[in-house]
Design a protein around this motif. Structure first.
Motif, PDB file in Angstrom:
ATOM      1  N   HIS A  37       0.854  -1.184   0.000  1.00  8.41           N
ATOM      2  CA  HIS A  37       0.000   0.000   0.000  1.00  8.41           C
ATOM      3  C   HIS A  37       0.889   1.232   0.000  1.00  8.41           C
ATOM      4  CE1 HIS A  37       0.995   0.665   4.177  1.00  8.41           C
ATOM      5  NE2 HIS A  37       0.185   1.715   4.239  1.00  8.41           N
ATOM      6  N   ARG A  38       0.395   2.258  -0.661  1.00 11.17           N
ATOM      7  CA  ARG A  38       1.158   3.497  -0.746  1.00 11.17           C
ATOM      8  C   ARG A  38       0.199   4.678  -0.731  1.00 11.17           C
ATOM      9  NH1 ARG A  38       4.644   5.837  -5.870  1.00 11.17           N
ATOM     10  NH2 ARG A  38       5.285   7.777  -4.865  1.00 11.17           N
ATOM     11  N   VAL A  39       0.479   5.621   0.160  1.00 13.14           N
ATOM     12  CA  VAL A  39      -0.329   6.835   0.254  1.00 13.14           C
ATOM     13  C   VAL A  39       0.257   7.880  -0.694  1.00 13.14           C
ATOM     14  CG1 VAL A  39      -1.215   8.633   1.771  1.00 13.14           C
ATOM     15  CG2 VAL A  39      -0.913   6.298   2.636  1.00 13.14           C
ATOM     16  N   ILE A  40      -0.562   8.455  -1.538  1.00  8.02           N
ATOM     17  CA  ILE A  40      -0.117   9.430  -2.526  1.00  8.02           C
ATOM     18  C   ILE A  40      -1.090  10.610  -2.538  1.00  8.02           C
ATOM     19  CG2 ILE A  40       1.110   7.815  -4.029  1.00  8.02           C
ATOM     20  CD1 ILE A  40      -1.373   7.556  -5.699  1.00  8.02           C
ATOM     21  N   ARG A  41      -0.687  11.661  -3.199  1.00  3.60           N
ATOM     22  CA  ARG A  41      -1.558  12.819  -3.347  1.00  3.60           C
ATOM     23  C   ARG A  41      -1.784  13.067  -4.837  1.00  3.60           C
ATOM     24  NH1 ARG A  41      -3.696  16.315   0.000  1.00  3.60           N
ATOM     25  NH2 ARG A  41      -4.303  18.424  -0.713  1.00  3.60           N
ATOM     26  N   LEU A  42      -3.033  13.060  -5.218  1.00  2.00           N
ATOM     27  CA  LEU A  42      -3.422  13.266  -6.609  1.00  2.00           C
ATOM     28  C   LEU A  42      -4.178  14.589  -6.687  1.00  2.00           C
ATOM     29  CD1 LEU A  42      -4.718   9.668  -7.438  1.00  2.00           C
ATOM     30  CD2 LEU A  42      -2.406  10.574  -7.689  1.00  2.00           C
ATOM     31  N   GLY A  43      -3.597  15.575  -7.348  1.00  2.00           N
ATOM     32  CA  GLY A  43      -4.195  16.895  -7.368  1.00  2.00           C
ATOM     33  C   GLY A  43      -4.185  17.472  -5.963  1.00  2.00           C
ATOM     34  N   ASP A  44      -5.348  17.788  -5.442  1.00  7.48           N
ATOM     35  CA  ASP A  44      -5.451  18.235  -4.047  1.00  7.48           C
ATOM     36  C   ASP A  44      -6.165  17.205  -3.191  1.00  7.48           C
ATOM     37  OD1 ASP A  44      -7.921  18.423  -5.151  1.00  7.48           O
ATOM     38  OD2 ASP A  44      -8.361  20.461  -4.452  1.00  7.48           O
ATOM     39  N   THR A  45      -6.155  15.931  -3.652  1.00  6.85           N
ATOM     40  CA  THR A  45      -6.874  14.851  -2.966  1.00  6.85           C
ATOM     41  C   THR A  45      -5.893  13.789  -2.475  1.00  6.85           C
ATOM     42  OG1 THR A  45      -8.792  15.201  -4.412  1.00  6.85           O
ATOM     43  CG2 THR A  45      -8.709  13.126  -3.193  1.00  6.85           C
ATOM     44  N   ASP A  46      -6.049  13.376  -1.213  1.00  6.24           N
ATOM     45  CA  ASP A  46      -5.256  12.269  -0.673  1.00  6.24           C
ATOM     46  C   ASP A  46      -5.817  10.947  -1.178  1.00  6.24           C
ATOM     47  OD1 ASP A  46      -3.554  13.918   0.781  1.00  6.24           O
ATOM     48  OD2 ASP A  46      -4.919  13.986   2.502  1.00  6.24           O
ATOM     49  N   ALA A  47      -4.931  10.014  -1.465  1.00  2.59           N
ATOM     50  CA  ALA A  47      -5.351   8.710  -1.988  1.00  2.59           C
ATOM     51  C   ALA A  47      -4.418   7.622  -1.454  1.00  2.59           C
ATOM     52  CB  ALA A  47      -5.341   8.719  -3.515  1.00  2.59           C
ATOM     53  N   CYS A  48      -4.899   6.411  -1.513  1.00  2.00           N
ATOM     54  CA  CYS A  48      -4.089   5.253  -1.099  1.00  2.00           C
ATOM     55  C   CYS A  48      -4.350   4.111  -2.070  1.00  2.00           C
ATOM     56  CB  CYS A  48      -4.439   4.829   0.329  1.00  2.00           C
ATOM     57  SG  CYS A  48      -3.429   3.460   0.931  1.00  2.00           S
ATOM     58  N   MET A  49      -3.290   3.482  -2.525  1.00  2.00           N
ATOM     59  CA  MET A  49      -3.438   2.351  -3.454  1.00  2.00           C
ATOM     60  C   MET A  49      -3.005   1.070  -2.755  1.00  2.00           C
ATOM     61  SD  MET A  49      -0.211   2.882  -6.037  1.00  2.00           S
ATOM     62  CE  MET A  49       1.481   2.760  -5.454  1.00  2.00           C
ATOM     63  N   TYR A  50      -3.728  -0.013  -3.064  1.00  2.00           N
ATOM     64  CA  TYR A  50      -3.445  -1.341  -2.520  1.00  2.00           C
ATOM     65  C   TYR A  50      -3.302  -2.319  -3.686  1.00  2.00           C
ATOM     66  CZ  TYR A  50      -4.918   0.313   2.121  1.00  2.00           C
ATOM     67  OH  TYR A  50      -5.022   0.992   3.311  1.00  2.00           O
ATOM     68  N   LEU A  51      -2.321  -3.204  -3.584  1.00  2.00           N
ATOM     69  CA  LEU A  51      -2.145  -4.241  -4.600  1.00  2.00           C
ATOM     70  C   LEU A  51      -1.371  -5.415  -4.013  1.00  2.00           C
ATOM     71  CD1 LEU A  51       0.860  -3.643  -6.839  1.00  2.00           C
ATOM     72  CD2 LEU A  51       0.099  -1.742  -5.445  1.00  2.00           C
ATOM     73  N   ILE A  52      -1.464  -6.550  -4.654  1.00  2.00           N
ATOM     74  CA  ILE A  52      -0.721  -7.755  -4.270  1.00  2.00           C
ATOM     75  C   ILE A  52       0.527  -7.832  -5.135  1.00  2.00           C
ATOM     76  CG2 ILE A  52      -0.771 -10.257  -3.997  1.00  2.00           C
ATOM     77  CD1 ILE A  52      -2.733  -8.901  -2.187  1.00  2.00           C
TER      78      ILE A  52
END
Length: 479
Positions: A37-52
């Protein structure tokens, strides 16, 4: 007083931190190294991606993330629907707000993107599974025809069938079973040709399966689907590792089931005539195909009759015609014939198991040693008679004319039973063995409840002729 546990949320929240906390605790991110998982910022929005790790196409995901991170704040979508339409340059994108489906997709290898303020998760199906090439299967080889075969990845297998049937009538219906395994199961059928009653029955049975996991893939599924008595050894399903065979069965109106992690297809419904058929019957001209089919039927019957009939004649030598007296044992056996036959039945299975577990580099020495020990030395030492060895050698080799393992073992069990009954009760035991063999075929039913001997019982003249004689391809005309 014990504290009441907080109920598990059914749907995701618009608050990213709350969603991340739930996923991190449920998936055990502190201990599971392969869940990234990785927390990132897209534009002015916080986001988190999950993958195997290992299921994701790295280059593709890098391009998608680069595209998202390059978007300006004023151009960034304000909801999930807009995000899926204009901000993700990829084909397989889905939205969902239920944790069950989101986590199921994540565990299947789908890339999950959670964004703060979004009421749904973005699911990007950019997964890829470790897979081998589609080589010709070792078991279902043909002299002519295509040389590709099913693999353990169900998406590849459906593509191999789609490649052969380019029709809008072909349906690939995805189901899953197993509380923990959630194994993917695909029903392949032609909507206008399949038996709708059978299709509904199989679909409902799969949905009602209550097991922890399909640990043995298709065998586990078969035991869940076939709810009748299992002591009848004759096969209830036909398996094939050939896409051309599966496609032909689909076109004939049968139902083909593909199970993820299994390199073969299940064909329903299955009669004894379906089990005996092979692809080579159709890759040769009608005359040759008919000869191969009739030969296979005859050899299958001989594998059952040879040894019990020989034992009966040796116990009643007065019944042997003069022109067949050469089959009589030249020397009196040191070991009773019944024990010789049973020991050789066991020895043949032992050699087969040894061959499966023998490294390739040692297969030739094993074959030589087996030929010497079970051939020449066993006869010279007096353990076995040469006539008995010849009969069992024919049975062992003839078993390999059948591509279906279950049919070979069914004939073996019936043959051993007839040997024992013949030794104990003579001619009446031999007849009793034949009756049991016949009843096992008559009382066996396909999964749809159809007779196992159809079109012999109930009799259908036209279809019965086609079962034995390979005709010209429908639609062809005489030149």
């Amino acid at each position: 007083m014990p504290q009441n546990k907080q109920p598990k949320p059914v749907r995701i929240s618009e608050k990213l931190q709350q969603n991340m906390q739930y996923v991190d605790e449920l998936m055990g991110l502190e201990t599971n190294f392969d869940i990234i998982h990785r927390v990132i910022r897209l534009g002015d929005t916080d986001a988190c991606m999950y993958l195997i790790d290992g299921f994701c196409k790295d280059e593709l995901m890098q391009k998608i993330l680069q595209y998202l991170m390059d978007m300006k704040a004023e151009d960034f979508p304000k909801d999930a629907h807009e995000m899926s339409k204009i901000a993700i340059p990829y084909v397989e994108v889905d939205l969902d707000d239920t944790w069950e489906k989101i986590l199921g997709a994540l565990l299947s290898g789908v890339f999950v993107l959670l964004l703060d303020g979004y009421e749904k998760a973005v699911l990007i199906d950019a997964r890829t599974y470790p897979a081998r090439g589609v080589e010709e299967p070792d078991k279902d080889k043909v002299l002519r025809g295509s040389k590709d075969g099913f693999v353990e990845t169900v998406v590849f297998n459906t593509a191999l069938i789609r490649r052969r049937i380019r029709s809008t009538d072909l349906h690939m219906e995805m189901l899953n079973a197993g509380e923990n395994s959630r194994t993917d199961i695909v029903l392949c059928y032609m909507e206008s040709r399949v038996d709708p009653k059978l299709l509904t029955q199989i679909r409902e049975r799969i949905r009602s399966i209550q097991v922890d996991a399909l640990a043995m893939n298709q065998e586990s599924l078969a035991e869940c689907l076939y709810q009748r008595k299992w002591y009848n050894p004759f096969p209830k399903f036909k398996y094939t590792e050939r896409p051309d065979t599966a496609a032909a069965q689909v076109l004939e109106g049968n139902l083909v089931i593909l199970v993820d992690n299994s390199p073969s297809a299940m064909i329903l419904p299955t009669t004894i005539f379906d089990v005996v058929e092979e692809a080579d019957d159709y890759y040769f001209p009608p005359v040759t195909g008919t000869y191969l089919r009739l030969t296979r039927f005859l050899i299958a019957l001989l594998t059952y009759f040879v040894t019990p009939t020989y034992l009966l004649l040796m116990n009643h030598r007065m019944w042997i015609p003069e022109n067949l007296e050469f089959i009589i044992l030249k020397e009196d056996p040191n070991v009773p014939l019944i024990l010789q036959f049973l020991l050789l039945e066991l020895a043949i299975d032992g050699l087969r198991l040894a061959a499966v577990n023998t490294p390739n580099m040692l297969s030739t020495p094993l074959s030589v040693m087996a030929a010497l020990v079970l051939g020449e030395f066993s006869v010279e030492s007096g353990w076995f008679s040469s006539e008995v060895m010849l009969a069992m050698a024919f049975v062992a080799i003839a078993n390999y004319t059948q591509a279906n393992y279950e049919l070979g073992y069914a004939l073996k069990f019936m043959r051993i039973l007839n040997l024992i009954l013949t030794q104990l009760f003579g001619i009446w035991g031999y007849i009793a063995g034949l009756i049991i063999f016949t009843l096992a075929l008559l009382t066996n039913k396909t999964i749809s409840g159809q007779s196992y001997l159809y079109p012999l019982i109930p009799f259908d003249r036209a279809k019965m002729r086609n079962r034995f004689f390979r005709g010209r391809m429908p639609g062809t005309r005489k030149m």
